[in-house]
Design a protein around this motif. Structure first.
Motif: not given
Length: 162
Positions: A66-72, A86-88, A91-92
């Motif tokens: 599930c895509a969240l806000d920003g790059n999360r 954090d997809a950028e 980091q977990l």
């Protein structure tokens, strides 16, 4: 099960993205335009313009994204754990055990994340820290979830015979 992700534009295939070792179970689109894929190979692929730019080691088979806000993004896995990434940076950010078995579906509304589980429950979490806010019992496996704009939640349930 060809282990790929495909992006279509109108009626034409724009990208064919290969890079998983086992079938892809889930995809999500981030606000950045990146595509995220989760696989039975226990990895999450981050794709930009058809190219894999990062692989996250998910620790378990990924069943839901599930895509969240920003790059999360949130990932649900076979071990009953929801993980925020954090997809950028890769980091977990947080993880929470919500079931003893599979997390099959995820949906977001505002600051809440719903996780549908194979044991017949839906767990509502806060996106900050993944704190459990509420647990709902449904009739069977929670295969699909969708929040409506007003916050109501639709659940697609199995019959419990699987």
């Amino acid at each position: 099960w060809d282990k790929t992700v495909r992006l279509w534009e109108n009626q034409s295939q724009k990208f064919l993205m290969a890079g998983h070792d086992i079938a892809v179970n889930a995809v999500a689109g981030l606000s950045s335009g990146d595509i995220v894929s989760g696989s039975g190979d226990q990895s999450i692929g981050i794709w930009r313009n058809g190219q894999k730019v990062m692989t996250l080691q998910a620790k378990q088979v990924v069943r839901a994204l599930c895509a969240l806000d920003g790059n999360r993004l949130a990932a649900g896995s076979n071990d009953g754990v929801v993980r925020l990434w954090d997809a950028e940076s890769g980091q977990l950010l947080a993880e929470r055990q919500v079931a003893q078995s599979y997390v099959l579906s995820l949906s977001r509304h505002g600051s809440e994340l719903a996780a549908g589980c194979s044991e017949g429950q839906v767990v509502i979490l806060s996106m900050e820290g993944l704190h459990v806010k509420e647990e709902l019992q449904v009739l069977g496996e929670a295969y699909g979830l969708s929040f409506f704009p007003n916050g109501d939640l639709a659940v697609a349930c199995g019959d419990g015979s699987c």
